[in-house]
Design a protein around this motif. Structure first.
Motif, PDB file in Angstrom:
ATOM      1  N   GLY A   9     -27.085 -18.092  30.180  1.00  0.00           N
ATOM      2  CA  GLY A   9     -26.176 -18.735  31.116  1.00  0.00           C
ATOM      3  C   GLY A   9     -26.908 -19.311  32.319  1.00  0.00           C
ATOM      4  N   PRO A  10     -26.166 -19.974  33.215  1.00  0.00           N
ATOM      5  CA  PRO A  10     -26.796 -20.578  34.400  1.00  0.00           C
ATOM      6  C   PRO A  10     -27.493 -19.553  35.291  1.00  0.00           C
ATOM      7  CG  PRO A  10     -24.586 -21.447  34.071  1.00  0.00           C
ATOM      8  CD  PRO A  10     -24.745 -20.318  33.124  1.00  0.00           C
ATOM      9  N   LEU A  11     -26.862 -18.392  35.500  1.00  0.00           N
ATOM     10  CA  LEU A  11     -27.472 -17.371  36.343  1.00  0.00           C
ATOM     11  C   LEU A  11     -28.772 -16.866  35.726  1.00  0.00           C
ATOM     12  CD1 LEU A  11     -27.368 -15.519  38.803  1.00  0.00           C
ATOM     13  CD2 LEU A  11     -25.975 -13.917  37.459  1.00  0.00           C
ATOM     14  N   PHE A  12     -28.783 -16.692  34.422  1.00  0.00           N
ATOM     15  CA  PHE A  12     -29.987 -16.242  33.718  1.00  0.00           C
ATOM     16  C   PHE A  12     -31.115 -17.257  33.913  1.00  0.00           C
ATOM     17  CE2 PHE A  12     -32.697 -16.388  29.990  1.00  0.00           C
ATOM     18  CZ  PHE A  12     -33.057 -15.061  29.824  1.00  0.00           C
ATOM     19  N   LEU A  13     -30.808 -18.533  33.748  1.00  0.00           N
ATOM     20  CA  LEU A  13     -31.827 -19.570  33.885  1.00  0.00           C
ATOM     21  C   LEU A  13     -32.326 -19.679  35.322  1.00  0.00           C
ATOM     22  CD1 LEU A  13     -30.261 -22.353  31.615  1.00  0.00           C
ATOM     23  CD2 LEU A  13     -32.119 -20.774  31.060  1.00  0.00           C
ATOM     24  N   CYS A  14     -31.436 -19.503  36.292  1.00  0.00           N
ATOM     25  CA  CYS A  14     -31.850 -19.565  37.702  1.00  0.00           C
ATOM     26  C   CYS A  14     -32.788 -18.410  38.041  1.00  0.00           C
ATOM     27  CB  CYS A  14     -30.622 -19.536  38.604  1.00  0.00           C
ATOM     28  SG  CYS A  14     -29.631 -21.041  38.585  1.00  0.00           S
ATOM     29  N   LYS A  15     -32.470 -17.216  37.562  1.00  0.00           N
ATOM     30  CA  LYS A  15     -33.327 -16.054  37.815  1.00  0.00           C
ATOM     31  C   LYS A  15     -34.701 -16.258  37.203  1.00  0.00           C
ATOM     32  CE  LYS A  15     -31.592 -12.066  36.900  1.00  0.00           C
ATOM     33  NZ  LYS A  15     -30.821 -11.017  36.198  1.00  0.00           N
ATOM     34  N   LEU A  16     -34.754 -16.870  36.016  1.00  0.00           N
ATOM     35  CA  LEU A  16     -36.030 -17.082  35.353  1.00  0.00           C
ATOM     36  C   LEU A  16     -36.830 -18.195  36.017  1.00  0.00           C
ATOM     37  CD1 LEU A  16     -37.884 -16.346  32.998  1.00  0.00           C
ATOM     38  CD2 LEU A  16     -36.627 -17.991  31.577  1.00  0.00           C
ATOM     39  N   ALA A  17     -36.148 -19.237  36.492  1.00  0.00           N
ATOM     40  CA  ALA A  17     -36.852 -20.378  37.081  1.00  0.00           C
ATOM     41  C   ALA A  17     -37.284 -20.137  38.525  1.00  0.00           C
ATOM     42  CB  ALA A  17     -35.953 -21.621  37.018  1.00  0.00           C
ATOM     43  N   TYR A  18     -36.624 -19.195  39.204  1.00  0.00           N
ATOM     44  CA  TYR A  18     -36.883 -18.984  40.630  1.00  0.00           C
ATOM     45  C   TYR A  18     -38.356 -18.745  40.964  1.00  0.00           C
ATOM     46  CZ  TYR A  18     -36.869 -16.690  45.183  1.00  0.00           C
ATOM     47  OH  TYR A  18     -37.151 -16.331  46.476  1.00  0.00           O
ATOM     48  N   PRO A  19     -39.046 -17.780  40.328  1.00  0.00           N
ATOM     49  CA  PRO A  19     -40.443 -17.543  40.718  1.00  0.00           C
ATOM     50  C   PRO A  19     -41.365 -18.718  40.436  1.00  0.00           C
ATOM     51  CG  PRO A  19     -39.888 -16.276  38.776  1.00  0.00           C
ATOM     52  CD  PRO A  19     -38.612 -16.848  39.278  1.00  0.00           C
ATOM     53  N   PHE A  20     -41.071 -19.477  39.382  1.00  0.00           N
ATOM     54  CA  PHE A  20     -41.903 -20.637  39.080  1.00  0.00           C
ATOM     55  C   PHE A  20     -41.705 -21.729  40.121  1.00  0.00           C
ATOM     56  CE2 PHE A  20     -41.287 -18.384  35.113  1.00  0.00           C
ATOM     57  CZ  PHE A  20     -42.555 -18.374  34.565  1.00  0.00           C
ATOM     58  N   ALA A  21     -40.464 -21.934  40.563  1.00  0.00           N
ATOM     59  CA  ALA A  21     -40.204 -22.905  41.627  1.00  0.00           C
ATOM     60  C   ALA A  21     -40.850 -22.461  42.928  1.00  0.00           C
ATOM     61  CB  ALA A  21     -38.692 -23.077  41.810  1.00  0.00           C
ATOM     62  N   LEU A  22     -40.815 -21.164  43.212  1.00  0.00           N
ATOM     63  CA  LEU A  22     -41.439 -20.647  44.427  1.00  0.00           C
ATOM     64  C   LEU A  22     -42.950 -20.817  44.371  1.00  0.00           C
ATOM     65  CD1 LEU A  22     -41.068 -19.188  47.124  1.00  0.00           C
ATOM     66  CD2 LEU A  22     -41.201 -17.012  45.886  1.00  0.00           C
ATOM     67  N   GLU A  69     -37.993  -9.302  32.708  1.00  0.00           N
ATOM     68  CA  GLU A  69     -36.566  -9.058  32.897  1.00  0.00           C
ATOM     69  C   GLU A  69     -35.742  -9.940  31.980  1.00  0.00           C
ATOM     70  OE1 GLU A  69     -33.268  -8.887  36.537  1.00  0.00           O
ATOM     71  OE2 GLU A  69     -35.169  -9.960  36.797  1.00  0.00           O
ATOM     72  N   ALA A  70     -36.156 -11.208  31.812  1.00  0.00           N
ATOM     73  CA  ALA A  70     -35.424 -12.108  30.927  1.00  0.00           C
ATOM     74  C   ALA A  70     -35.474 -11.617  29.483  1.00  0.00           C
ATOM     75  CB  ALA A  70     -36.014 -13.521  31.034  1.00  0.00           C
ATOM     76  N   LEU A  71     -36.643 -11.164  29.038  1.00  0.00           N
ATOM     77  CA  LEU A  71     -36.764 -10.667  27.673  1.00  0.00           C
ATOM     78  C   LEU A  71     -35.917  -9.415  27.461  1.00  0.00           C
ATOM     79  CD1 LEU A  71     -40.610 -11.172  27.101  1.00  0.00           C
ATOM     80  CD2 LEU A  71     -38.735 -12.560  26.206  1.00  0.00           C
ATOM     81  N   VAL A  72     -35.922  -8.518  28.439  1.00  0.00           N
ATOM     82  CA  VAL A  72     -35.125  -7.300  28.328  1.00  0.00           C
ATOM     83  C   VAL A  72     -33.637  -7.634  28.299  1.00  0.00           C
ATOM     84  CG1 VAL A  72     -34.463  -5.190  29.556  1.00  0.00           C
ATOM     85  CG2 VAL A  72     -36.873  -5.814  29.377  1.00  0.00           C
TER      86      VAL A  72
END
Length: 348
Positions: free
Chosen positions: A92-105, A74-77
């Motif tokens: 942006g911050p929202l983009f980075l949060c969406k990308l980091a979320y699964p790794f943090a989980l 999704e990030a690449l798209v």
């Protein structure tokens, strides 16, 4: 068959019908807003049940890797779309949060003593893993072809269903999973003994249906989704984004499917491919509602559950055939009742 057996079969049918009603409502919600007949809806329920079983067994849920892969794709798209639109790339911050979320989980699942957690915490972790897949699936597979014909969207849904089944087999294996009941008690009403988990299923289903009713009838976001369902072009002219509507619709579909899986997992063993039959029975209920009437679809889903329950008593080998044969007279009745209109050609 005596009255006691009738009451027991009725209880089982009502419980199953409540689950089918939730799936039917989510299928109708997705279809009315996005025109997508979402075949993989049952996969959310099966994956949720198997994830909860894995967490209770103390095993980090393997499905988190799929969530991470979806997030990276999704990030690449999004970056490619941004570059095509503006000629530059900015995170942006929202983009980075969406990308980091699964790794943090994933890190959280590795660190926590999963088997010792309270059941509510295990359920929340399951929802945190399953529900974000809904908007991701819409972004990756449906948003790029949002204006395609309904047939193309259906073909994509079938392909996605087959792909998710294979990924489910890879993540969970061929063995089934069953979880601990949320309520391990029995209520006695005269000669009828009501299973606590069954009562929990019906209660949560009713509460969720009522919550959806108030969301669509009383909130701004709900009214925006209804506007997109009625007229996509008019909604766009009023400043309502069909893309946002699609993402939030798939979010609710994933949430409903995941909750359904959590509710049904203590009552039956689910496998990686169990979602297909669950979703198909919910689809039968939605067809009874004509894919437009939520109350009729809920009643039709309860009817499907009751027919399945009594069929399993009289002819258990043919219960699936009996349930799915129900769709034939419904389609015939709606065909005779409806006014046929030729589909408009694309581009007109």
């Amino acid at each position: 068959m005596n009255a006691q057996i009738v009451l027991l079969l009725g209880q089982d049918g009502l419980t199953n019908g409540a689950i089918y009603a939730l799936l039917a409502l989510s299928i109708m919600l997705v279809f009315t807003v996005t025109r997508v007949l979402f075949i993989p809806q049952g996969e959310f329920a099966a994956f949720s049940a198997l994830t909860m079983a894995a967490i209770q067994a103390g095993k980090p849920a393997a499905l988190v890797w799929l969530l991470m892969a979806f997030a990276v794709c999704e990030a690449l798209v999004d970056l490619w779309a941004m570059y095509k639109r503006t000629g530059r790339v900015r995170a942006g911050p929202l983009f980075l949060c969406k990308l980091a979320y699964p790794f943090a989980l994933a890190a959280l699942l590795r660190a926590l003593p999963l088997a010792q957690l309270p059941m509510l915490a295990q359920a929340l972790l399951t929802l945190a893993l399953i529900v974000p897949m809904g908007p991701q699936i819409y972004r990756l597979f449906y948003q790029p072809i949002a204006t395609a014909s309904s047939l193309v969207l259906l073909i994509v849904s079938v392909a996605l269903h087959l792909a998710l089944q294979g990924l489910g087999l890879l993540a969970f294996g061929a063995d089934g999973g069953r979880t601990t009941p949320f309520i391990d008690a029995t209520l006695a009403l005269g000669s009828l003994r009501i299973n606590g988990q069954a009562a929990c299923v019906v209660l949560v289903s009713v509460l969720l249906i009522v919550a959806l009713y108030f969301f669509f009838g009383r909130t701004m976001y709900g009214k925006a989704l209804r506007a997109v369902a009625y007229n996509r072009v008019g909604a766009r002219l009023m400043g309502i984004s069909p893309t946002f509507a699609g993402k939030i619709t798939f979010f609710f579909a994933a949430l409903i499917g995941a909750v359904s899986g959590l509710l049904i997992a203590p009552m039956t063993t689910l496998y990686f491919d169990s979602g297909f039959l669950l979703g198909l029975k919910g689809f039968v209920g939605s067809i009874i509602g004509g894919l437009v009437s939520y109350p009729v679809a809920a009643v039709g889903s309860v009817l499907v559950g009751l027919i399945e329950s009594f069929s399993s008593f009289y002819a258990s080998s043919y219960k699936e055939i009996i349930v799915f044969t129900l769709i034939i007279p419904v389609l015939l009745w709606r065909s005779f009742k409806s006014r046929h209109v030729e589909e408009e050609e694309d581009g007109e």
